[in-house]
Design a protein around this motif. Structure first.
Motif, PDB file in Angstrom:
ATOM      1  N   LYS A 104      -8.857   4.874  -5.635  1.00  0.00           N
ATOM      2  CA  LYS A 104      -8.588   5.947  -6.600  1.00  0.00           C
ATOM      3  C   LYS A 104      -7.249   6.610  -6.319  1.00  0.00           C
ATOM      4  O   LYS A 104      -6.470   6.888  -7.235  1.00  0.00           O
ATOM      5  N   VAL A 105      -7.009   6.858  -5.032  1.00  0.00           N
ATOM      6  CA  VAL A 105      -5.741   7.484  -4.649  1.00  0.00           C
ATOM      7  C   VAL A 105      -4.586   6.554  -4.988  1.00  0.00           C
ATOM      8  O   VAL A 105      -3.568   6.973  -5.563  1.00  0.00           O
ATOM      9  N   GLN A 106      -4.707   5.266  -4.656  1.00  0.00           N
ATOM     10  CA  GLN A 106      -3.632   4.321  -4.913  1.00  0.00           C
ATOM     11  C   GLN A 106      -3.362   4.180  -6.408  1.00  0.00           C
ATOM     12  O   GLN A 106      -2.205   4.138  -6.834  1.00  0.00           O
ATOM     13  N   SER A 107      -4.410   4.117  -7.222  1.00  0.00           N
ATOM     14  CA  SER A 107      -4.199   3.994  -8.665  1.00  0.00           C
ATOM     15  C   SER A 107      -3.607   5.270  -9.243  1.00  0.00           C
ATOM     16  O   SER A 107      -2.760   5.215 -10.152  1.00  0.00           O
ATOM     17  N   ALA A 108      -3.996   6.430  -8.712  1.00  0.00           N
ATOM     18  CA  ALA A 108      -3.410   7.690  -9.183  1.00  0.00           C
ATOM     19  C   ALA A 108      -1.930   7.757  -8.824  1.00  0.00           C
ATOM     20  O   ALA A 108      -1.096   8.178  -9.645  1.00  0.00           O
ATOM     21  N   VAL A 109      -1.587   7.326  -7.601  1.00  0.00           N
ATOM     22  CA  VAL A 109      -0.176   7.310  -7.199  1.00  0.00           C
ATOM     23  C   VAL A 109       0.599   6.323  -8.062  1.00  0.00           C
ATOM     24  O   VAL A 109       1.723   6.606  -8.505  1.00  0.00           O
TER      25      VAL A 109
END
Length: 115
Positions: A17-22
């Motif tokens: 989730k963090v990687q896709s948000a970044v």
């Protein structure tokens, strides 16, 4: 006890989730897609861990029920044995006649099944 697949799955899901948000914020299509893929992997791993926990819990419950049934059966067997012993001691002649009739009936059944 929580399965380790649930923990690693939740961590992978959060990391995805963090990687896709970044990736969405920076405009990086690669990071966004990779993050969503990692998120899906984490979700699948978490669900797998939950399924293992559920099966483990069901097996524990089944074992508890089996042990309880075994103990109850032993109790009823001991109780029935005491009751039969009491009846035989109180009425020995009637017990002998009943045992003879049961033996005769079993003999007829065995003889009848051979013909």
């Amino acid at each position: 006890m929580v399965d380790t697949d649930r923990i690693t799955g939740a961590a992978r899901d959060l990391g995805g989730k963090v990687q896709s948000a970044v990736g969405d914020l920076t405009g990086s299509q690669r990071d966004s897609v990779e993050g969503r893929f990692r998120e899906a992997q984490g979700t699948a791993e978490n669900l797998y861990g939950q399924a293992k926990d559920t099966v483990r819990h069901a097996a524990d419950e089944a074992q508890d029920y089996a042990e309880e049934a075994y103990e109850r059966g032993g109790h009823y067997l001991r109780r029935g044995t005491r009751e039969v012993s009491h009846q035989v001691a109180e009425y020995p002649l009637a017990s002998l006649v009943i045992a003879g009739l049961v033996g005769f009936g079993l003999g007829l059944l065995v003889r009848g099944s051979r013909d």
